[in-house]
Design a protein around this motif. Structure first.
Motif, short mmCIF file in Angstrom:
data_model
loop_
_atom_site.label_atom_id
_atom_site.label_comp_id
_atom_site.label_asym_id
_atom_site.label_seq_id
_atom_site.Cartn_x
_atom_site.Cartn_y
_atom_site.Cartn_z
N GLY A 67 0.80 -1.22 0.00
CA GLY A 67 0.00 0.00 0.00
C GLY A 67 0.83 1.27 0.00
O GLY A 67 2.07 1.25 -0.14
N LEU A 68 0.13 2.38 0.18
CA LEU A 68 0.74 3.71 0.18
C LEU A 68 1.90 3.78 1.16
O LEU A 68 1.80 3.28 2.29
CB LEU A 68 -0.32 4.74 0.59
CG LEU A 68 -1.50 4.89 -0.38
CD1 LEU A 68 -2.64 5.68 0.29
CD2 LEU A 68 -1.05 5.56 -1.66
N HIS A 100 -2.59 -5.15 -0.26
CA HIS A 100 -3.12 -4.43 0.90
C HIS A 100 -3.45 -3.00 0.50
O HIS A 100 -2.59 -2.29 -0.05
CB HIS A 100 -2.06 -4.44 2.00
CG HIS A 100 -2.38 -3.56 3.18
ND1 HIS A 100 -1.44 -2.73 3.76
CD2 HIS A 100 -3.52 -3.40 3.90
CE1 HIS A 100 -1.98 -2.10 4.79
NE2 HIS A 100 -3.25 -2.48 4.89
N SER A 101 -4.68 -2.58 0.78
CA SER A 101 -5.08 -1.18 0.60
C SER A 101 -4.89 -0.75 -0.86
O SER A 101 -5.52 -1.33 -1.74
CB SER A 101 -4.31 -0.32 1.60
OG SER A 101 -4.92 0.93 1.74
N1 LIG Z 1 -0.91 8.78 6.63
C1 LIG Z 1 -0.33 7.50 6.80
C2 LIG Z 1 -0.84 6.57 5.74
C3 LIG Z 1 0.09 5.53 5.31
C4 LIG Z 1 -0.43 4.12 5.53
O1 LIG Z 1 -1.23 3.84 6.40
N2 LIG Z 1 0.06 3.24 4.69
C5 LIG Z 1 -0.35 1.85 4.76
C6 LIG Z 1 -1.06 1.51 3.50
S1 LIG Z 1 -2.45 2.61 3.26
C7 LIG Z 1 -3.10 2.24 1.73
O2 LIG Z 1 -2.54 1.98 0.75
C8 LIG Z 1 0.87 0.98 4.97
O3 LIG Z 1 0.90 -0.17 4.58
N3 LIG Z 1 1.90 1.56 5.63
C9 LIG Z 1 3.17 0.90 5.82
C10 LIG Z 1 3.28 0.06 7.05
O4 LIG Z 1 4.33 -0.62 7.17
O5 LIG Z 1 2.37 0.03 7.90
C11 LIG Z 1 1.19 7.66 6.83
O6 LIG Z 1 1.73 8.48 6.07
O7 LIG Z 1 1.83 6.96 7.61
#
Ligand SMILES: N[C@@H](CCC(=O)N[C@@H](CSC=O)C(=O)NCC(=O)O)C(=O)O
Length: 281
Positions: free
Chosen positions: A54-55, A149-150
């Motif tokens: 994901g992001l 994911h996401s």
């Molecule tokens: N604002 C947050 C959002 C980033 C976040 O939650 N990323 C997720 C995926 S969200 C959808 O695609 C993620 O997998 N993060 C990496 C992890 O290892 O948890 C931010 O900038 O942190």
């Protein structure tokens, strides 16, 4: 195409690797992680499951946080975890926000300058990466699954619908299912694809399932305590589209789970078993 080994570590009698290669689609070097179970190291042609993150993620998040290797070793699955976008393109604003640009490639081919020179993750995943993998690693490439994911769940669903012969099995954790209707998707699609919403439909799982459902049963896990559930994820829209079109779907609402990799680690075994069963030779 040359492949550079960044790291290789023994893991559950298999081998966890991280590799880098030059990408034309993404206009520069790209990294991916690949886990080979002991069966693959012994010469068996194993099925392959790709995980799209994901992001903000790279190839590393899934590899170090999901705890997937133990079950992949038991089931004899090869795991591929690509990066989520091109990197270091020198595009103004590329690194400014967590939900657009680097770390947020949305698994599409951008058509809008300047992003279109490099942000071509769909071409990367459907053409370039497979060619690299098949050149350097032994596997049963006729048996492949995809999950994510996401933002990566959105990638897994859309790439499955558009390439169902390549990726026969599919599952997702907390996927973005209706990017045309939620802020993350609307921001990304406007930037990468432009204002003509008819071009967005090729990257919207709800639109794609309504166009042509697949025969595969889709497994989705969604945490009820996920901060993004009501604004960005909206699994009920996909559930309705699947119901309307006869698409087999197992949507499991998991009480108290959030959006993190702790959630993914809690259910990764079920997802790997889902793929292993569907891909059984
Ligand atoms: N604002 C947050 C959002 C980033 C976040 O939650 N990323 C997720 C995926 S969200 C959808 O695609 C993620 O997998 N993060 C990496 C992890 O290892 O948890 C931010 O900038 O942190």
């Amino acid at each position: 195409m040359a492949l550079e080994t960044i790291a290789e570590n023994r893991c559950f009698d298999g081998l966890q690797g991280v590799y880098r290669h030059e990408s034309e689609a993404c206009n520069g070097p790209m990294r991916f992680a690949l886990y080979r179970p002991p069966q693959a190291l012994a010469g068996e042609a194993c099925p392959v499951v790709t995980f799209l993150s994901g992001l903000t993620c790279t190839e590393e998040n899934f590899t170090v946080k999901a705890g997937a290797q133990r079950m992949a070793a038991e089931l004899g699955l090869i795991l591929v975890a690509p990066d989520t976008s091109p990197r270091n393109q020198g595009i103004a604003g590329e690194d400014d926000s967590y939900d657009f640009g680097s770390g947020a490639g949305f698994y599409l081919d951008a058509t809008q300058a300047p992003w279109s020179k490099a942000y071509r993750m769909e071409s990367y995943l459907t053409r370039e990466l497979p060619a690299v993998l098949e050149e350097y690693f032994q596997a049963d490439w006729s048996r492949q699954g995809i999950m994510g994911h996401s933002m990566g769940g959105h990638g897994a669903l859309t790439l499955h619908f558009k390439n169902r012969e390549r990726w026969q099995s599919v599952s997702a954790f907390a996927p973005i299912v209706a990017p045309m209707q939620v802020p993350w998707g609307q921001k990304a699609f406007t930037g990468y694809l432009g204002d003509d919403r008819s071009t967005w439909e090729a990257y919207d799982a709800c639109a794609l399932v309504r166009e042509k459902p697949s025969r595969a049963e889709i497994l989705i896990d969604q945490g009820t305590a996920d901060n993004f559930l009501n604004e960005q994820l909206r699994p009920e829209l996909f559930e309705q589209a699947c119901r309307d079109t006869g698409q087999p779907l197992k949507l499991r609402m998991q009480e108290g789970y959030d959006h993190s990799y702790f959630f993914i680690a809690s259910f990764i075994e079920d997802h790997l078993r889902h793929h292993a069963t569907a891909l059984r030779g």
